[in-house]
Scaffold this motif. Structure first.
Motif, short mmCIF file in Angstrom:
data_model
loop_
_atom_site.label_atom_id
_atom_site.label_comp_id
_atom_site.label_asym_id
_atom_site.label_seq_id
_atom_site.Cartn_x
_atom_site.Cartn_y
_atom_site.Cartn_z
N ILE A 207 0.92 -1.34 0.18
CA ILE A 207 -0.11 0.51 -0.29
C ILE A 207 0.48 1.03 0.45
O ILE A 207 1.90 1.14 0.37
CB ILE A 207 -0.69 -0.22 1.64
N LYS A 248 -11.10 -3.59 1.66
CA LYS A 248 -9.53 -3.22 1.06
C LYS A 248 -9.29 -4.69 1.68
O LYS A 248 -8.94 -4.90 2.74
CB LYS A 248 -9.39 -2.45 0.25
N GLN A 251 -5.67 -1.98 4.38
CA GLN A 251 -6.11 -0.33 4.06
C GLN A 251 -4.81 -0.06 5.30
O GLN A 251 -4.70 -0.82 6.35
CB GLN A 251 -6.58 0.22 4.24
N SER A 262 -7.46 6.56 6.30
CA SER A 262 -6.41 6.53 4.93
C SER A 262 -6.99 6.53 3.99
O SER A 262 -6.95 6.35 2.40
CB SER A 262 -6.36 4.88 5.21
N LEU A 263 -8.85 7.17 3.54
CA LEU A 263 -9.00 6.80 2.75
C LEU A 263 -9.59 8.53 1.86
O LEU A 263 -9.97 8.41 0.90
CB LEU A 263 -11.29 6.73 2.99
#
Length: 1338
Positions: A207, A248, A251, A262-263
């Motif tokens: 990530i 996901k 994440q 994180s979004l």
């Protein structure tokens, strides 16, 4: 011979309170294992465990002394080679990596992955895993394009990856996080040293990040947390097996400002001073700590999926530390920078120190739970932390350059003239089990300094005072010592990248303490140094990997011993060491040196099962020092008063030798002693609870100790005469030595038994202990499941369980048709006390039974069976009932009557070797007697014989035709009965006779008359059946007088409910047998006659009693009292007085009264005449004279015929008078001659009747003074004389004609005729006819 249908072999009337699966009564039976001695030695071990648990205080106890909130006490030995830490080998970085490291323009980072035994080195985007154990092996990973700045090993979540992946490698770069799967498989490396084979797996989990991450931690359940360098927020790297609607596959979650961080783009950041700079996970308590830039500590708990609970914030720590240590120069705002957080292993105390914070200048802040409420209310057991103690840095450290360059030849440096070295900029820092190691940049780029701190046990432990005092370091007491540590500053080449603790090898489990056993505190390596390698730290520098080893007291002692040898036997250092650690601790360590130990070397332990020994010269010094330092036992007397003579008693204070042995032995077996042998496994099976590695290690160390002590018995063989002035040794000193020798002997027995127990348990493991236990009886399985190792060694349950397991092993061997000799020899050689000679004989005997069952030759079968019987008999002492029953079943199947009979008989003798059961039986089996279990044990053996007889009987009854040979059912049955009847066990014969009688073959038993039958039938408790058989026995044995005695006793006994008719029958038989007694037998003729007379009299009385009962039986319906009273007549025999006074007289039974008087021959006219008067009155009452005459005639005739000529019961003249008077009163109704004819019918002689009537005729006494009455009597005389003459004339007349009184009658007739009234023509004719007959016939 005996024949009967087969039936149950259970003994009727036999009841037992002892478990049926136990032959042995609940008493101490002979055994090769002295359990009381082993248990006494085990109690000594418990005492040592209690001492070890108390001799060194907990950290918290030393940090919470009232008035002492901070401390800075250190011992520094700048010029002493016995520093607390020692640098071991340096493994250089592989050359190819070192070249890259030295290249400019490349970014390089390093770290240690101790769980994988690898160091990671990143060079730009390449990752290399270096095997620092082997030294050269490299593994590379170059599939990640970004510059790698860090690598952390964490546990994976369950179920996300394949089973081979045991760890995850979290790779950090400035812009990404990548997860790599790792598998680590233990393999054997060079020289059989264990190492790990590493494989990497791509997970496709990566990530991108907006910020660079640092300080990655992983939890035990696989969650991953980290903080960012830029914003200082707390992040979680969440990953799952598959992507879903709501998440996901991988994440980042920002727990500092919400889970959506994180979004969406970052919109805010934390304040600079609140930024998290470090995370530290506490795996013991499942919490993690976050350190902020302003020295605050946040406490978090992972609570559910993607959830983190903030528990507490510890802030203002600088002020709190100043409050604890006011005015300390070490606490300044500039120097107070916390650089690391270290969770502290939990102790057995619920209030131990939990967290240590380390500052850059070596100040340490210790936190412990507060008293009171806990986090999260009742659902969370954790309590908030508080600062409890500040540990200031060492004030007197010397610069490494000023220390001795040669530790073996130190040059003395005066600390007062040296400048103290102030540590600063310490990082990284490592902590483990009270040990702290921190790195500081050195004065040049070529080296770093290392501050090494460890507890100073001689100063904080109570080795010189009794350690058995309970609650020694009570919080309220002032005896708690403050914390004292050893400190040293070491130099290491190169610049430090990372520090780590060397993981404890699996063999270190030999130092663990089961929960049921008191545990020493973690910092007390005195208690664990014999069972695990020393604690080690790894230091990764740009030069290589260096191991730093904590030196244990054992290592220091070894150096002292070597110094003693090198310094011309100068004992100063040895004595100084003894004074530091105490006599007992020193003796224990000397014993370890002398015998050798797996963990003697300060490096890694030698291969599994190997013992490391020091050179023989050093071992000799250790043994001599052990002996000399051990001193002597002391007897403390205690006087007890209270009687005329006081008794001296006391206790022994043991020598250091005994205490050292106990201490060393206790520490070696601590990990197993209180541990359960097994634990529940899959499918409910029992699996070993102790690892083989631990068992082997403990056993090898114990064996080395035992072997050394066996070779050197003199170490404990001292006596009061071994020292000057011993001639005057007091008796108390003798007592002290006696107590010491006894205790040492018990400990040595425990040592030998424990070595064998370990061998035994490992043998069970080799034979799949789970399968063995499953084949045991349910009770045995339950017992084994709860058994500890201590109980296996010292407890009767352990003996029973081990025997059950051995039997299962042997059964397996026999079932697989494997010769048991091999396994028997292994058991005896490796664990003889768990498989005695008796056991081996038992196994060999069962092997012979197996061979007998397989052979087709009858001769061979008999030989094998005979040998098995011989061996079984030798091992009978340990045969349990179920095994004996099984063996007898085998003998039954093989038609081996000799074994089926003789083996249980022999076992009965063995189980009651002292004849207690037999004596109890001879005593009549009194209740509540402690000999009863032995009697019951014998009965259980006899029951097996009876069962065999039943089996043989049934086979014989069912056999079609004889087959001949050993297996013919009739021959086997006959042989079995020959064996049982030839047995010499009287008690068995008694049981056998009862069984045979119960089966209905008493008549055949009486015909045989075996030797013990008479005694059996006479033995208490007697029964009617036994007495009946006994008199028949005497009849068949031609002893009629004894038969009569038994019959008489049977008739008279009140113990049995015998009908009165039967009692009368027994008396009748008794009289008959008594009359059959030969006159010459035994010369006791007079006694026999007296006995016969007595029996006859009792028979007469019994007949009276029966008649009395029959006369009264119709009255039983009158009332309950009468019924009960009359019923008593059937319960026993009464004497004549009782019959008369209790029954005949109260119930007014004239005939019975006469019968009683007749039998008793009691002459009393005043008693008998009223009875006869009553008889006549009853006959005449309410009837006509003719009827009354018939009644009188019937009654008098029957009674006369019964009682005459009894003077007592049949008073002739009185009865004649009553008859004549009745006749006179009823002249017209009674015919002439009625009265005399009744008397003649009663059996009275004619002459006697005539005499009576003639006396009446002549008496002139009323009513015979009346002439009419006299004439009536004359008429009766005429009829009497007529009948008499007719009777005399008959040929069958019983009297001789010559004896007939012709002249007297003739003369009397003349008188009667002369005085007869003329009107009595009939009477006259009778007289004349008499005269004619007289003249005609005489």
């Amino acid at each position: 011979m005996l024949h009967s249908a087969a039936g149950s072999s259970a003994l009727v009337g036999t009841s037992t309170n002892v478990p049926l699966n136990q032959i042995q009564p609940p008493a101490d039976h002979p055994s090769s294992v002295d359990l009381p001695a082993l248990q006494a030695a085990s109690r000594v071990l418990h005492e040592q465990y209690a001492k070890d648990a108390q001799v060194v205080p907990e950290l918290l106890d030393m940090m919470t002394i009232p008035g002492i909130q901070s401390s800075a006490t250190y011992n520094v030995f700048p010029d002493d080679y016995r520093v607390p830490f020692q640098r071991q080998k340096v493994t250089p970085i592989p050359v190819e990596l070192f070249q890259h490291y030295s290249t400019t323009g490349l970014q390089t980072h390093m770290g240690i992955l101790p769980q994988l035994e690898r160091a990671w080195i990143s060079i730009d985007s390449g990752l290399y895993l270096w095997d620092y154990i082997g030294g050269h092996e490299l593994m590379s990973y170059t599939e990640q394009p970004d510059v790698i700045t860090g690598a952390t090993l964490v546990k994976p979540k369950a179920g996300v990856f394949i089973d081979e992946i045991t760890s995850l490698l979290v790779l950090r770069s400035p812009i990404s996080i990548t997860l790599i799967g790792v598998s680590a498989t233990p393999i054997s490396g060079p020289n059989n040293q264990p190492r790990k084979d590493i494989k990497l797996y791509a997970t496709d989990m990566s990530i991108s990040t907006d910020v660079e991450m640092s300080s990655v931690i992983g939890t035990t359940d696989g969650r991953i947390f980290m903080c960012s360098i830029q914003d200082g927020n707390l992040y979680e790297l969440h990953y799952q097996e598959k992507e879903g609607w709501f998440g996901k596959r991988i994440q980042l979650i920002n727990h500092s400002i919400g889970g959506v961080q994180s979004l969406i783009p970052r919109l805010a950041s934390s304040k600079a001073e609140d930024r998290i700079v470090l995370l530290s996970y506490d795996s013991w308590r499942n919490v993690f700590y976050a350190l902020t830039a302003n020295n605050s500590i946040l406490v978090y708990k992972p609570n559910g999926e993607k959830v983190v609970q903030h528990l507490q914030t510890l802030s203002n720590l600088y002020k709190a530390a100043q409050d604890k240590a006011p005015g300390s120069p070490a606490l300044t705002p500039k120097a107070f920078v916390i650089v690391s957080l270290h969770p502290i292993e939990p102790s057995r105390s619920p209030n131990g120190v939990q967290l240590m914070a380390f500052t850059q200048n070596a100040s340490r802040l210790f936190f412990a739970p507060t008293m009171g409420y806990s986090y999260g209310g009742p659902t969370n057991t954790g309590r908030p932390l508080q600062l409890v103690h500040v540990r200031l840095p060492p004030p007197n450290l010397l610069h490494p350059d000023e220390q001795s360059p040669d530790p073996r030849n130190p040059r003395r440096v005066d600390p007062s003239g040296s400048r103290p070295f102030i540590v600063s900029g310490l990082e990284p820092v490592c902590y483990s089990a009270g040990l702290t190691v921190a790195a500081q940049p050195g004065d040049s780029d070529a080296s770093d300094f290392f501050l090494c701190l460890s507890p100073d046990l001689p100063h904080i432990g109570s080795f010189q005072q009794p350690a058995h005092l309970s609650n020694m370091y009570a919080p309220s007491g002032q005896t708690r010592p403050p914390l004292v540590e050893k400190a040293t500053l070491l130099t290491m080449p190169g610049r430090t990248w990372d520090l780590a603790v060397v993981p404890r090898p699996s063999v270190s489990a030999a130092a663990d303490t089961p929960a049921e056993c008191p545990a020493p505190v973690l910092i007390n390596d005195l208690a664990t140094q014999f069972s695990e390698p020393p604690r080690q730290f790894m230091i990764l520098t740009n030069v290589g990997m260096t191991h730093l080893v904590k030196r244990r007291p054992l290592d220091a002692l070894l150096d002292v011993v070597e110094e003693f040898r090198a310094d011309n036997n100068n004992a100063h250092s040895l004595m100084q060491f003894r004074d530091s650690y105490g006599r007992d601790q020193t003796c224990a360590m000397l014993l370890a040196l002398a015998s050798g130990n797996t963990f003697l070397a300060p490096e890694k332990p030698v291969g599994l099962g190997r013992i490391l020994s020091i050179n023989p010269e050093a071992a000799a010094v250790a043994k001599q020092a052990f002996y000399d330092f051990g001193e002597r036992p002391i007897w403390t007397e205690r006087m007890t008063y209270g009687n005329a003579q006081s008794e001296a008693a006391g206790t022994a204070t043991f020598s250091g030798r005994r205490e050292g042995l106990a201490l060393y032995l206790a520490r070696l077996v601590r990990p197993i002693w209180k541990a359960k042998l097994t634990q529940p496994g899959p499918n409910g099976s029992q699996q070993p609870n102790i690892a083989d590695e631990v068992l082997v290690t403990v056993q090898q160390n114990l064996f080395a100790l035992k072997e050394m002590l066996d070779r050197n018995p003199q170490l404990f063989h001292s006596a009061p005469g071994d020292h000057p002035g011993a001639r005057s040794a007091a008796a108390s000193e003798q007592e002290a030595w006696k107590a010491e020798q006894n205790s040492v002997s018990q400990l040595l027995s425990l040592l030998a038994r424990t070595v064998e127990a370990l061998s035994f348990f490992m043998l069970l493991t080799d034979h799949h202990i789970d399968e063995l236990i499953a084949q045991c009886e349910p009770d045995a399985q339950k017992m084994i499941a709860g058994l500890t190792f201590e109980q296996l060694v010292t407890d009767a349950n352990g003996v029973q369980a081990s025997r059950a397991l051995v039997n299962v092993i042997i059964n397996q061997q026999i079932g697989q048709q494997i010769n048991v000799d091999t396994i028997s020899e292994v058991l005896q050689q490796r664990c003889g006390s768990f498989c005695s000679t008796d056991d081996v004989m038992l196994y060999k005997a069962r092997e012979n039974v197996r061979k007998a069952s397989e052979t087709s030759s009858p001769i061979e079968r008999q030989n094998w069976l005979g040998e098995s019987l011989r061996l079984f008999a030798k091992a009978a002492r340990i045969l349990e009932l179920e095994k004996l029953r099984e063996i007898c079943g085998d003998y039954q199947q093989l038609n081996y009557a000799k074994g089926a009979v003789e083996l249980p008989l022999h076992c009965a003798q063995v189980v009651d070797a002292d004849q207690q059961g037999r004596n109890y039986w001879h005593s009549g089996c009194p209740p509540n007697d402690n000999r009863s279990p032995f009697w019951q044990a014998r009965l259980r053996c006899y029951d097996l014989i009876l069962d065999s007889l039943s089996v043989f009987e049934e086979r014989s009854a069912n056999s079609k035709q004889p087959t001949g040979g050993f297996d013919d059912p009739e021959i086997v049955r006959t042989h079995a009965y020959d064996l049982v009847f030839s047995a010499e066990d009287e008690m068995f014969h008694s049981v056998l006779y009862d069984w045979l009688i119960q089966r209905g073959v008493a008549d055949e038993l009486l015909e045989m008359r075996p030797v013990f039958l008479e005694a059996h039938l006479r033995r208490e408790p007697v029964s009617e059946e036994k007495l009946q058989l006994l008199w028949q026995f005497y009849v068949k044995d031609k002893q009629p007088l004894r038969a009569a005695e038994v019959l008489g006793a049977l008739a008279e006994t009140s113990d049995f409910d015998i009908p009165l008719e039967s009692r009368l029958e027994y008396l009748t038989l008794a009289v008959g047998n008594a009359k059959s007694h030969p006159i010459s037998t035994g010369g006791n003729h007079e006694e026999a006659l007296a006995f016969l007379t007595d029996l006859e009299e009792k028979l007469d009385v019994a007949q009276v009693q029966l008649e009395l009962y029959q006369a009264l039986v119709h009255r039983m319906s009158d009332s309950e009292d009468d019924a009960a009273k009359i019923r008593l007549l059937t319960k026993g025999l009464y004497n004549v007085s009782q019959l008369f006074q209790v029954y005949a007289d109260p119930y007014d039974l004239p005939v019975i009264k006469l019968l009683i008087i007749h039998v008793s021959e009691h002459q009393d006219d005043n008693l008998v005449r009223p009875i006869w008067n009553r008889i006549f009155e009853d006959a005449m009452e309410g009837v006509e004279p003719e009827v009354a005459a018939d009644r009188i005639q019937s009654k008098v005739q029957s009674l006369g015929q019964r009682f005459y000529p009894s003077v007592s019961a049949f008073p002739l003249r009185h009865i004649a008078s009553l008859l004549v008077r009745f006749m006179l009163a009823n002249k017209g109704s009674v015919p002439h001659g009625w009265a005399p004819r009744i008397l003649v019918q009663c059996g009275v002689a004619y002459a006697d009747v005539w005499d009576i009537l003639h006396d009446m005729y002549e008496s002139q006494i009323p009513p015979f003074n009346d002439q009419a009455n006299v004439q009536a009597v004359s008429s009766d005389i005429a009829v009497l004389l007529t009948d008499w003459v007719d009777a005399a004339r008959r040929p069958q007349s019983g009297s001789a004609r010559s004896e007939f009184p012709v002249f007297r009658i003739d003369t009397a007739v003349d008188q009667y005729l002369s005085e007869l009234e003329p009107s009595r023509t009939e009477t006259k004719a009778s007289y004349e006819a008499v005269k004619r007959q007289l003249r005609r016939n005489w």
